[in-house]
Design a protein around this motif. Structure first.
Motif, mmCIF file in Angstrom:
data_model
loop_
_atom_site.group_PDB
_atom_site.id
_atom_site.type_symbol
_atom_site.label_atom_id
_atom_site.label_comp_id
_atom_site.label_asym_id
_atom_site.label_seq_id
_atom_site.Cartn_x
_atom_site.Cartn_y
_atom_site.Cartn_z
ATOM 1 N N TYR B 64 5.259 7.379 8.826
ATOM 2 C CA TYR B 64 5.782 7.101 10.310
ATOM 3 C C TYR B 64 7.054 6.255 10.203
ATOM 4 N N ASN B 65 8.191 7.114 10.830
ATOM 5 C CA ASN B 65 9.414 6.331 10.529
ATOM 6 C C ASN B 65 9.931 6.013 9.128
ATOM 7 N N GLY B 66 9.191 6.937 8.375
ATOM 8 C CA GLY B 66 9.872 6.803 6.847
ATOM 9 C C GLY B 66 8.753 5.804 6.097
ATOM 10 N N GLU B 67 7.897 5.233 6.683
ATOM 11 C CA GLU B 67 6.878 4.263 5.956
ATOM 12 C C GLU B 67 5.469 4.643 6.122
ATOM 13 N N SER B 68 4.789 4.267 5.064
ATOM 14 C CA SER B 68 3.535 4.597 5.069
ATOM 15 C C SER B 68 2.623 3.781 5.964
ATOM 16 N N ILE B 69 1.647 4.321 6.585
ATOM 17 C CA ILE B 69 0.780 3.550 7.678
ATOM 18 C C ILE B 69 -0.565 3.583 6.853
ATOM 19 N N LEU B 70 -0.977 3.715 5.829
ATOM 20 C CA LEU B 70 -2.349 3.903 5.361
ATOM 21 C C LEU B 70 -2.735 2.701 5.074
ATOM 22 N N GLU B 71 -2.110 1.567 4.859
ATOM 23 C CA GLU B 71 -2.655 0.198 4.580
ATOM 24 C C GLU B 71 -2.768 -0.419 6.101
ATOM 25 N N MET B 72 -2.471 0.085 7.254
ATOM 26 C CA MET B 72 -2.277 -0.475 8.544
ATOM 27 C C MET B 72 -3.686 -0.337 9.243
ATOM 28 N N ASP B 73 -4.355 -1.567 9.756
ATOM 29 C CA ASP B 73 -5.512 -1.219 10.586
ATOM 30 C C ASP B 73 -5.208 -0.607 12.145
ATOM 31 N N PRO B 74 -6.090 -0.081 12.812
ATOM 32 C CA PRO B 74 -5.687 0.512 13.819
ATOM 33 C C PRO B 74 -4.991 -0.252 15.079
ATOM 34 N N ALA B 75 -5.272 -1.421 14.989
ATOM 35 C CA ALA B 75 -4.387 -2.400 15.981
ATOM 36 C C ALA B 75 -3.012 -2.175 15.545
ATOM 37 N N GLU B 76 -2.689 -2.601 14.140
ATOM 38 C CA GLU B 76 -1.311 -2.677 13.743
ATOM 39 C C GLU B 76 -0.579 -1.271 14.117
ATOM 40 N N ARG B 77 -1.379 0.015 13.678
ATOM 41 C CA ARG B 77 -0.984 1.166 14.010
ATOM 42 C C ARG B 77 -0.262 1.098 15.589
ATOM 43 N N ALA B 78 -1.287 0.865 16.315
ATOM 44 C CA ALA B 78 -1.097 0.745 17.718
ATOM 45 C C ALA B 78 0.168 0.125 18.091
ATOM 46 N N ALA B 79 0.279 -1.201 17.693
ATOM 47 C CA ALA B 79 1.215 -1.994 17.826
ATOM 48 C C ALA B 79 2.833 -1.330 17.448
#
Lengths: 424, 251, 505
Positions: B64-79
């Motif tokens: 997402y925008n060039g960076e992996s989001i797999l390690e992020m929890d749902p709240a971090e992804r939302a933020a």
């Protein structure tokens, strides 16, 4: 059993202890079985449970059991025509298995319990008591003399129902029905508790339900209104086993029906449906303890009472969910129509939950007949008495109609009709 | 903006693989439609994007925008700007919708190092957004989604999207359960959010919604893979001929 | 879904280490020697300057207590209490009787400041600020309008200060310590003390009757609507003391009073005993609203220390059309044994019980209510929300009964439990007894965990896990929170938030 010292024995307690002394030499089994009997009578010697014992809070047995009838060997009981035509009947008449009338069925081994107790092939551990307040178990273990041991082989699908017929003729009877249901077997069993006279009957049914087996077990208690009926139904369910227990109480003076079920196999499903019709000066207690011991088990209980006259109704239902029993789904409901001002009803639906990922709930209602419904019927020209009768019958019929077997539904509804005709 | 490479994902509990080597790229400013028959993995894809724990990514990457989001929890992804409009929005008893909106907006602001909104500013924004969606303020005092009709729930989802101003919007079957009037209001709400720096992924079974939210690209999902991509004419073709032809063609 | 491991680990850490009221106040104390016998009771009575009849009442209770056994039926486990190893009287030396706040030990005032209690009159007069967040709760009409609260502060055994006495007196309301009431209003105390909870009632109530040292007294005369909230803050401070307060509230015909009670204690590694008795009497058309936020020290992360809270609370709806409403938020204590009850004696009387019980760490809560329907057309309502986390055990125990003559008795009960983590237990033990065909009882109970679906949804909007759980839990308890007066509602919500802090990784 009561932990407090009992200052003085009641006459019932004394009579039971004396009876044990007299019967001892006649009771089948020795060794380990005798050890169990001795332990059991010791419990009774410590006193019958009072309302101070939590599981007997609403049925103070020490106070309610006022007299114990003598054994009456000369009394005769007759085999009754079965609830469902064509059933294979296993009769116990006045406490003794009537072996001359045994049916033969493929995949089913039937042996009178007296024989099995005597020949040493009965596992004495099956006579162990449940917890320290098991008065029904203690009474039965001490005195049990006969009954049937039934072994249903794996994969057996019985086309005809089995009817275990326990017919009193007054006096004391103590019978037991150990039943083993093999893997994948499908059976319908009717447990009929009936008879005449001032009986003291104890009856224990204990089931081992194998993996994938499907069992419909119906208890039809229609004792005389002078009888004391102390019964226990115990079952342990294997993996994906399904047990539907239907209890119908329409008789007895003092009735305690205990239901102790362990959903011990993953995927097992227990269903309890109950109809209790109470009249006169009687006391009927249905007490259930259900253990959800492993993950992914399901249970639903719907128990209904109709209380008239001076009758007292009790329902205690406890659902225990063990810590590892995640994904348990357990729902219990108890609904009561209290129709007379002298009647009483007490209910204690308990949840004991140690697992977090569960859906458990219980509901209890105690009500009169719904006035809107009554008004509606009367507005259509139905007189009040008839309208009340219709609504009360509909209230219990809802539970019965869940049984899919039409013949069974008809048979039970006919019995309810009879009850209302006599007591309505 | 969104780049999914050879994504494999399975249900954590029983290990059933649902997404099986999915590739998809969505650029900023683009509206991408993801279509597919029932059971093709559409909803799973939306959950995996939002970081639901019930699914495990076993292989591949989501950038997402060039960076992996797999390690992020749902709240971090939302933020970080990823928003999922749920097919079945959850009911949260006892929590007023307004309160929820305020907590959510301020949680995201906090994550971005911004001051919480003042009450008047918050109320102003909510009133404005609710007005465009034809939503009653009284409804927003009720517990979130509790007793809302299907249409009200979907509108509440779009309201949240408007207020949170995400960068990547994922709409999961937003058209299901909507009558034509509600569908128009919801679609207008989404269209108003189209902008050069925002990507919108519309997941749908039917072409109907795409008449109102016209996509730039259309991707057909089948058995956890994108089996065909095209422009909006692909959606029309599906509407006319069903999925069978394309599935056969891909096989 | 089972709770993720971090959740469980973190829940273990909550509590207690975050118990922010766990400070101790250095004040000179006047203490009775440890132990309990008739001499100690005489000493307490003498210290309080009590009349002879009061001493006799206490001694009667003590003799009765000697014959009783500690009850064991609750689902709580604790080592045997040595009742001879407790100080039954401890009082700050500045007593007796400060006449104004200036005379109160400044240490004490600092203590109450730390507790956030609006003791100083100027603060109170300024009114408690309505929190900004409440703008969002326009729907919640249950806002307490005046913002003024009269406070009685009980420190260990002794009431140290009561505010707003003059203004209350103008309305005819008596609000003072029970010790003062015994001296100044003996006729009222004699008439009502022990009339709801007799000295023979139960083990702890009987003990309390023998040794109670202070508490609050409220009398609202006929037709008076008490002009402000009355509040008592109880704090156990001194080491090795028990706290045995006694509260008596009388609402005469047509009167109304709302009373709040808050409790805290410092962190200590030994257990401390708290055995209070609260009696409420509502005469014809009177209404009493009694709210509690109980935050006694719950013990540390290993379950060491904490308050044993054995409390008897009972309200008597003695008059027709009277109403008693209990609301409680229980987050503290190592052990809670508490069943605020209503005796619905008057015709058309009403009883209510709203409860939130949060247990964590090794806390054990066995709490609920009794609604005893005696009069005609009586109604009761019970809403209980239990939240269990950590290694705690959380039990709802309740009794609803309708007696023969209680025609048209109505009860609705709802008890829901929420489990956080798989090391805790939630239990529901209701006793429902109908002896009347016109009674209508409805009872429902559920036990579940926070749904993963809900949590995921909330987090998807950018709300971190910990806050998401707090938000959902506060939604779960909303029905009870809105029964609290506004100031307490905010405090209670924060308290629930604090006990859930650090509950996830």
């Amino acid at each position: 059993m009561n932990m407090h010292a009992i200052p003085q024995r009641t006459s019932a307690e004394t009579a039971l202890i004396d009876a044990f002394g007299e019967r001892l030499s006649l009771l089948p089994g020795d060794g380990e079985i005798m050890v169990r009997r001795d332990e059991a009578i010791e419990r009774l010697k410590a006193g019958l449970p009072t309302k101070r014992v939590e599981s007997w809070h609403y049925t103070d047995l020490r106070r309610l059991l006022t007299a114990v009838p003598q054994y009456d060997g000369s009394a005769k009981a007759e085999v009754l025509s079965p609830i469902l035509e064509g059933s294979a009947v296993l009769p116990v008449l006045n406490g003794v298995a009537a072996t001359n009338k045994l049916p033969t069925l493929d995949g089913v081994t039937i042996q009178p319990l007296a024989e099995k107790l005597a020949d040493g092939s009965f596992a004495a551990a099956a006579l162990d008591l449940y917890g320290n307040d098991d008065a029904v178990g203690a009474l039965n273990t001490a005195f049990v003399a006969d009954g049937y041991f039934v072994d249903i082989a794996a994969g057996t699908e019985l086309a005809t129902p089995l009817e275990l017929q326990n017919v009193q003729a007054g006096g004391q009877t103590h019978v037991r029905f150990p039943v083993r249901i093999g893997k994948g077997a499908r059976v319908t069993v009717l447990e009929r508790q009936a008879g005449e006279g001032t009986a003291l009957a104890s009856s224990v049914s204990q089931l081992l339900v194998g993996d994938d087996a499907e069992v419909l077990w119906l208890i039809e208690q229609e004792q005389a209104d002078t009888a004391t009926h102390l019964a226990q139904f115990k079952a342990s369910l294997g993996k994906n086993a399904k047990l539907t227990l239907f209890v119908m109480n329409t008789g007895g003076k003092l009735v305690r029906q205990e239901i102790i079920v362990d959903a011990a196999g993953e995927g097992s499903v227990f269903t309890l449906r109950g109809v209790n019709l109470l009249a006169g000066d009687t006391h009927t207690d249905v007490t259930m303890v259900l253990d959800h011991s492993v993950p992914h088990t399901t249970s639903t209980e719907v128990v209904r009472y109709v209380i008239t006259d001076k009758a007292q109704g009790v329902f205690q239902g406890r659902i225990n969910v063990a810590q590892k029993a995640q994904k348990t789904d357990a729902k219990m409901a108890c609904n009561t129509l209290l129709l007379s001002d002298d009647g009483e009803f007490s209910v204690k639906p308990e949840l004991e939950i140690f697992a977090d990922d569960v859906q458990c709930g219980h509901g209890a209602t105690v009500t009169e007949i719904n006035h809107d419904h009554l008004f509606y019927l009367m507005a259509r020209g139905v007189d009040e008495k008839t309208a009340r009768g219709l609504l009360v019958k509909a209230f219990v019929a809802e539970v019965i109609e869940e049984l899919e077997d039409e013949a069974l539904v008809d048979a039970l509804e006919a019995r309810i009709e009879t009850w209302f005709a006599t007591h309505g | 903006m969104l780049e999914i490479k050879n994504l494999h994902a399975r249900i954590a509990e029983d290990g059933t693989e649902i997404i099986r080597g999915l590739n998809l790229t969505v650029k900023a400013g683009e509206v991408a439609a993801i279509m597919g028959p029932n059971g093709s993995g559409k909803s799973t894809l939306s959950y995996v994007l939002a970081g639901r724990e019930d699914y495990e990514v076993t292989e591949g990457e989501i950038l997402y925008n060039g960076e992996s989001i797999l390690e992020m929890d749902p709240a971090e992804r939302a933020a970080s700007g990823i928003f999922l409009a749920f097919q079945y929005p959850m009911e949260i008893p006892g929590v007023a919708t307004m309160e929820f909106l305020k907590v959510a907006m301020n949680a995201q602001r906090k994550a971005r190092g911004e001051e919480p909104l003042t009450i008047p500013e918050f109320l102003k924004r909510v009133k404005a957004a609710a007005g465009t969606l034809d939503m009653d303020m009284a409804m927003l005092k009720r517990p979130l989604n509790v007793g809302f009709s299907g249409g009200e729930k979907k509108r509440a989802e779009i309201l949240q999207m408007k207020l949170l101003q995400p960068k990547l919007c994922v709409l999961d079957e937003t058209d299901s359960g909507l009558d034509i009037d509600a569908l128009k209001i919801v679609a207008d709400g989404v269209n108003a959010l189209r902008s050069p720096d925002r990507a919108i992924v519309v997941i749908t079974h039917y072409q109907r919604l795409l008449e109102h939210i016209v996509p730039d690209t259309v991707h057909v999902l089948y058995k956890g893979q994108v089996i065909k991509s095209g422009d909006k004419s692909l959606a029309m073709e599906l509407e006319a001929n069903g999925y069978a032809g394309i599935i056969e063609e891909a096989a | 879904m089972p709770a993720v491991q971090e959740t469980i680990d973190q829940v273990r850490k909550i509590d207690v280490d975050q118990y922010k009221y766990g400070f101790e106040t250095e004040i000179e104390m006047d203490k009775a020697p440890k132990g309990l016998n008739e001499d100690i009771i005489r000493l307490i009575s003498a210290k309080k300057d009590e009349p002879e009849w009061m001493l006799e009442w206490r001694l009667g209770a003590f003799r009765r207590w000697m014959t009783l056994e500690e009850p064991k039926w609750a689902r709580v486990q604790y080592p045997e209490i040595d009742f001879q190893d407790i100080h039954y009287y401890a009082a700050p030396k500045s007593t007796p009787g400060p006449t104004s706040l200036d005379e109160v030990d400044p240490e004490l005032l600092r203590t109450y400041e730390k507790l956030g209690i609006p003791l100083r009159e100027q603060e109170i007069l300024a009114g408690v600020q309505k929190p900004a967040a409440s703008e969002l709760e326009e729907a919640n009409d249950n806002v307490y309008k005046s913002g003024r609260v009269a406070v009685d502060a009980v420190f260990d055994s002794v009431s140290v200060v009561t505010t707003f006495k003059k203004e209350l007196a103008q309305a005819g309301v008596i609000f003072c310590s029970i010790s003062e009431a015994i001296r100044e209003h003996p006729e009222l105390v004699k008439k009502y003390l022990g009339s709801v909870v007799p000295t023979t009632d139960n083990y702890y109530a009987t003990l309390n009757s023998a040794v109670f040292t202070d508490g609050s007294f409220v009398f609202v005369p006929k037709g008076v609507r008490c002009p402000m909230e009355l509040s008592t803050y109880f704090r156990i401070n001194e080491k090795g003391t028990g706290q045995f307060e006694r509260t008596l509230i009388i609402a005469e015909e047509g009167s109304y009073v709302s009373y709040l009670e808050g409790c805290t204690a410092p962190q200590r590694d030994e257990n401390q005993l708290h055995a209070a008795v609260v009696e409420l009497i509502a005469l014809d058309d009177a209404e009493i609203k009694y709210s509690t936020v109980q935050n006694w020290y719950p013990g540390d992360a290993e379950g060491k220390g904490g308050i044993y809270n054995f409390v008897t609370k009972r309200g008597d709806c003695r008059g027709d059309r009277s109403k008693i409403s209990w609301t409680q938020v229980e987050t503290g204590s190592a052990i809670t044994w508490k069943y605020p009850s209503c005796i619905l004696r008057g015709d058309d009387s009403q009883g209510e019980f709203y409860s939130i019980a949060v247990s964590n760490g090794y806390q054990q809560i066995d709490s609920g209510t009794k609604m005893i329907h005696l009069g005609k057309n009586t109604t009761s309502r019970v809403i209980s929300k239990g939240i269990a986390a950590g290694f705690s055990q959380n039990t709802y125990r309740g009794q609803i009964s309708a007696h023969r003559k209680a025609t048209n008795a109505r009860n609705f009960t709802n008890c829901d439990s929420l489990l956080i983590g798989d090391q805790c237990g939630a239990h529901t033990v209701p006793y429902i007894e109908a002896k009347n065909s016109t009674a209508q009882f409805e009872h429902e109970a559920t036990t579940s965990k926070i749904s993963e679906d809900q949590k995921f949804y909330v987090m998807q909007r950018g709300i971190p896990e910990e806050e998401a759980i707090a938000l959902i839990v506060n939604g779960f308890v909303k029905d009870v929170i809105q029964e609290l007066p506004m100031e307490f509602a905010v405090e209670a919500q924060k308290l629930i938030g604090i006990s859930l802090e650090g509950s996830v990784g």
